[in-house]
Structure formats: C-alpha cells, structure tokens
Design a protein around this motif. Structure first.
Motif, PDB file in Angstrom:
ATOM      1  N   ASN A 121       0.630  -1.483   0.229  1.00 22.00           N
ATOM      2  CA  ASN A 121       0.085   0.164  -0.156  1.00 22.00           C
ATOM      3  C   ASN A 121       1.158   1.176  -0.320  1.00 22.00           C
ATOM      4  OD1 ASN A 121       1.118  -1.293   2.828  1.00 22.00           O
ATOM      5  ND2 ASN A 121      -0.680   1.360   3.373  1.00 22.00           N
ATOM      6  N   ASN A 122       1.898   1.157   0.915  1.00 22.60           N
ATOM      7  CA  ASN A 122       3.275   1.933   0.617  1.00 22.60           C
ATOM      8  C   ASN A 122       3.620   2.354  -0.602  1.00 22.60           C
ATOM      9  OD1 ASN A 122       3.614   1.266   2.963  1.00 22.60           O
ATOM     10  ND2 ASN A 122       2.838   3.022   3.784  1.00 22.60           N
ATOM     11  N   VAL A 123       3.795   1.281  -1.322  1.00 19.07           N
ATOM     12  CA  VAL A 123       4.751   1.934  -2.687  1.00 19.07           C
ATOM     13  C   VAL A 123       3.363   2.552  -3.806  1.00 19.07           C
ATOM     14  CG1 VAL A 123       4.562  -0.015  -4.584  1.00 19.07           C
ATOM     15  CG2 VAL A 123       5.474  -0.483  -2.527  1.00 19.07           C
ATOM     16  N   MET A 124       1.669   2.015  -3.528  1.00 21.24           N
ATOM     17  CA  MET A 124       1.239   2.656  -4.410  1.00 21.24           C
ATOM     18  C   MET A 124       0.703   3.631  -4.605  1.00 21.24           C
ATOM     19  SD  MET A 124      -1.548  -1.181  -5.000  1.00 21.24           S
ATOM     20  CE  MET A 124      -2.506  -0.003  -5.667  1.00 21.24           C
ATOM     21  N   ALA A 125       1.245   3.995  -2.827  1.00 23.08           N
ATOM     22  CA  ALA A 125       0.717   5.727  -2.509  1.00 23.08           C
ATOM     23  C   ALA A 125       1.652   6.382  -3.216  1.00 23.08           C
ATOM     24  CB  ALA A 125       0.817   5.827  -0.808  1.00 23.08           C
ATOM     25  N   ASN A 126       3.211   6.099  -2.978  1.00 23.13           N
ATOM     26  CA  ASN A 126       4.243   6.930  -3.301  1.00 23.13           C
ATOM     27  C   ASN A 126       4.435   6.846  -5.120  1.00 23.13           C
ATOM     28  OD1 ASN A 126       6.806   7.594  -1.875  1.00 23.13           O
ATOM     29  ND2 ASN A 126       5.899   5.623  -0.789  1.00 23.13           N
ATOM     30  N   GLY A 127       4.209   5.815  -5.916  1.00 22.16           N
ATOM     31  CA  GLY A 127       3.619   5.863  -7.118  1.00 22.16           C
ATOM     32  C   GLY A 127       2.298   7.025  -7.486  1.00 22.16           C
ATOM     33  N   VAL A 128       1.096   6.407  -6.842  1.00 18.59           N
ATOM     34  CA  VAL A 128       0.128   7.807  -6.904  1.00 18.59           C
ATOM     35  C   VAL A 128       0.515   9.372  -6.570  1.00 18.59           C
ATOM     36  CG1 VAL A 128      -2.544   8.230  -6.601  1.00 18.59           C
ATOM     37  CG2 VAL A 128      -1.774   6.227  -7.393  1.00 18.59           C
ATOM     38  N   ASN A 129       0.997   9.318  -5.669  1.00 20.85           N
ATOM     39  CA  ASN A 129       1.786  10.804  -5.619  1.00 20.85           C
ATOM     40  C   ASN A 129       2.471  12.053  -6.298  1.00 20.85           C
ATOM     41  OD1 ASN A 129      -0.111  10.939  -2.743  1.00 20.85           O
ATOM     42  ND2 ASN A 129       1.533  10.066  -1.690  1.00 20.85           N
ATOM     43  N   MET A 130       3.039  10.923  -7.609  1.00 22.81           N
ATOM     44  CA  MET A 130       3.700  11.299  -8.423  1.00 22.81           C
ATOM     45  C   MET A 130       3.097  11.924  -9.600  1.00 22.81           C
ATOM     46  SD  MET A 130       6.899  11.030  -7.300  1.00 22.81           S
ATOM     47  CE  MET A 130       8.238  11.209  -8.333  1.00 22.81           C
ATOM     48  N   LEU A 131       1.515  11.650  -9.524  1.00 18.92           N
ATOM     49  CA  LEU A 131       1.465  12.265 -10.353  1.00 18.92           C
ATOM     50  C   LEU A 131       0.619  13.256 -10.257  1.00 18.92           C
ATOM     51  CD1 LEU A 131      -1.248   9.027 -11.188  1.00 18.92           C
ATOM     52  CD2 LEU A 131       0.663   9.434 -11.903  1.00 18.92           C
ATOM     53  N   GLY A 132       0.980  13.945 -10.486  1.00 24.02           N
ATOM     54  CA  GLY A 132       0.384  15.652 -10.272  1.00 24.02           C
ATOM     55  C   GLY A 132       0.274  16.346 -11.713  1.00 24.02           C
ATOM     56  N   ASN A 133       0.390  17.959 -12.077  1.00 21.69           N
ATOM     57  CA  ASN A 133       0.526  18.909 -13.340  1.00 21.69           C
ATOM     58  C   ASN A 133       1.451  18.139 -14.404  1.00 21.69           C
ATOM     59  OD1 ASN A 133      -1.515  19.662 -11.842  1.00 21.69           O
ATOM     60  ND2 ASN A 133       0.213  21.718 -11.175  1.00 21.69           N
ATOM     61  N   VAL A 134       2.682  18.085 -14.335  1.00 26.41           N
ATOM     62  CA  VAL A 134       3.514  17.162 -15.052  1.00 26.41           C
ATOM     63  C   VAL A 134       2.880  15.962 -15.683  1.00 26.41           C
ATOM     64  CG1 VAL A 134       5.658  17.614 -15.824  1.00 26.41           C
ATOM     65  CG2 VAL A 134       4.868  19.460 -14.822  1.00 26.41           C
ATOM     66  N   HIS A 135       3.439  15.302 -14.157  1.00 25.18           N
ATOM     67  CA  HIS A 135       2.960  14.077 -15.159  1.00 25.18           C
ATOM     68  C   HIS A 135       1.370  13.277 -14.015  1.00 25.18           C
ATOM     69  CE1 HIS A 135       3.591   9.576 -15.301  1.00 25.18           C
ATOM     70  NE2 HIS A 135       4.095   9.750 -13.966  1.00 25.18           N
ATOM     71  N   GLY A 136       1.270  13.279 -15.273  1.00 24.33           N
ATOM     72  CA  GLY A 136      -0.780  12.535 -14.849  1.00 24.33           C
ATOM     73  C   GLY A 136      -2.030  13.805 -14.717  1.00 24.33           C
TER      74      GLY A 136
END
Length: 273
Positions: free
Chosen positions: A95-110
């Motif tokens: 779950n921490n792995v997934m949260a780290n990935g999703v938290n990278m999805l911002g204005n530039v990437h995602g």
C-alpha cells in the motif's frame, strides 16, 4: 462559528453522504443494495456509478474501460512507476508502494488529461457562442498558451514518434460509439480540430497522445476535468501495483535513480571555503 465547541452543531452534520447507506445487515450504494450490484455490474460501471452517481450503460462503460486500460502503465521511466519501484526496495508495504507512485501524478506527470478536458471544454463553449470550430480552437489555444505556456496538453509525445499507438485506437472506439449513438462525438471533433490547428501552425503533424485521447472519452461521457486526473490515477494504480509487486519479488535494497558507479555533481562552495 461551526466547530466542535459549538453546542448548536451536531457532529452528524459533518458526515453527510449520498454515496453509501449502511447499518447492520444492510449496505446500499446510492440507493441500490450491494447484493443487487454484485455480479450484475462491471467494475468500470461501478467506478462510474460510485463517483458520478449514475450507472452507465454497458456501451458507455466499455468506452470508459478502454480509457482505463490504455493508461495502466508506461514503463519504469515514468516517474510514478519509478517511485513505486524505489519505494518497494525500502521495505515498505504494497500500500505504501502504491501511495508513493500515485503521489507522483501531478500537473506535469499525470495531469495532462485533466488539462485537455479543460481545453476541450473551453473550445466547446466558444463554439456554442457561435464561433466557427477552427476559430474557436485557435482562440482557445492562444488563451491557453498565454495562461499556461507553450505546451498544449494531450498532443505530441517525447517518446512515441510519430504516433502514440494508443490514441488512434481510442479515437476509433469513440467514432464507433458515436456512430452507435452512445456518445455525440463532439469532443472527438474538437480534439481533431486541435490536432489540425497544431499541424498547420508547425508545418508538421503533432498527433494526439493518450492524454488527449482519454480526455476525448472523459469529455464525451460528461466527466468534470478534475475527475479525469482521478480516473487516470485509478488506471495507473494497476501498473504501479504490478511494478511494485514485481520489484518486491526481485529483491534489492534502496534502489535509487542513480547507479552506484555514477556520482552526482556537487555545485556548492568548496570544502573549507
């Protein structure tokens, strides 16, 4: 004042929802008993139902599902996937792995899908006001660049040249859905108008990418722009989960983006200076 110290405010007013009603022995999502939904609606239908509040038809859900399938992964070079794999080597849970990935999805990437839906909506509003589609497109692009810079979300790709292989397939599905009356096809026309304008402007093709194509689908289905990013996060979570789990099986500790035989460049003051 309406906080916990206000005697006139009942805390139950903090927790109002039209999504779920539940008590011992009963669960209902938006008024429908869960047992009536299990086995009768697809997962894409359930996602849309929970978030948007309406149950899409099988044809609408199939188009929505195509957008979700197309965006599940883009390899370890994508920041969301790279971050997930690095997190996995630090000994955290899945779950921490997934949260780290999703938290990278911002204005530039995602975020380009959300931005493309906003752009399409602006063009649609101008067209509704009586401006011809090519002129509405040109004016909206000028205003977008003035506000956000030269990059147009949803068009061109730094990796896939000349064509993002996902976009033509998604647009073909939108065309088929429009022919069947599932969607109007209006935003597919708007997306193609942007593509044509950019090609004429630059003297070469600037094809729609996956963000532009999924934005067409989300706009055709009536999705508000911010939810386009939310749905992208759901989709990319599949790839994040797959890569995180694979990394856990491969092992390794503290994998970072820089291999051990490389050293970063120090740009601060000299030692003792």
């Amino acid at each position: 004042m309406t906080d916990a110290t206000d005697a006139t405010t009942d805390v139950k007013d903090w927790w109002q929802t039209a999504i779920i009603d539940m008590e011992p022995g009963r669960i209902a999502f938006r008024g429908r008993p869960v047992q009536d939904l299990i086995g009768t609606v697809s997962f894409p239908q359930m996602i849309w139902f929970m978030v948007m509040g309406t149950l899409p038809s099988p044809a609408e859900a199939a188009l929505f599902e195509a957008a979700l399938v197309a965006a599940v992964d883009h390899g370890p070079q994508a920041p969301s996937i790279a971050a997930a794999r690095m997190a996995a080597t630090c000994g955290v849970g899945i779950n921490n792995v997934m949260a780290n990935g999703v938290n990278m999805l911002g204005n530039v990437h995602g975020g380009a899908g959300e931005q493309a839906v906003m752009l399409y909506a602006d063009i649609a509003r101008r067209h509704d006001d009586g401006t011809a589609l090519p002129d509405a497109t040109a004016a909206a692009l000028d205003d977008w660049r003035a506000a956000h810079g030269r990059f147009i979300p949803g068009f061109g790709h730094r990796f896939h040249k000349p064509v993002d292989p996902r976009a033509p397939r998604l647009l073909a599905l939108v065309d088929a859905a429009a022919a069947a009356g599932t969607v109007a096809g209006r935003f597919a026309a708007i997306g193609r108008a942007v593509e044509a304008h950019l090609a004429a402007e630059k003297g070469k093709a600037v094809p729609m990418n996956i963000d532009g194509a999924t934005a067409v689908i989300f706009a055709e289905l009536g999705c508000p722009p911010p939810l386009a990013r939310g749905f992208f996060c759901l989709s990319r979570s599949v790839g994040i989960l797959a890569h995180g789990w694979e990394q856990m099986q491969q092992g390794g500790r503290n994998k970072g983006p820089t291999p051990p035989h490389y050293r970063w460049t120090y740009t601060g003051p000299a030692a003792g200076g």
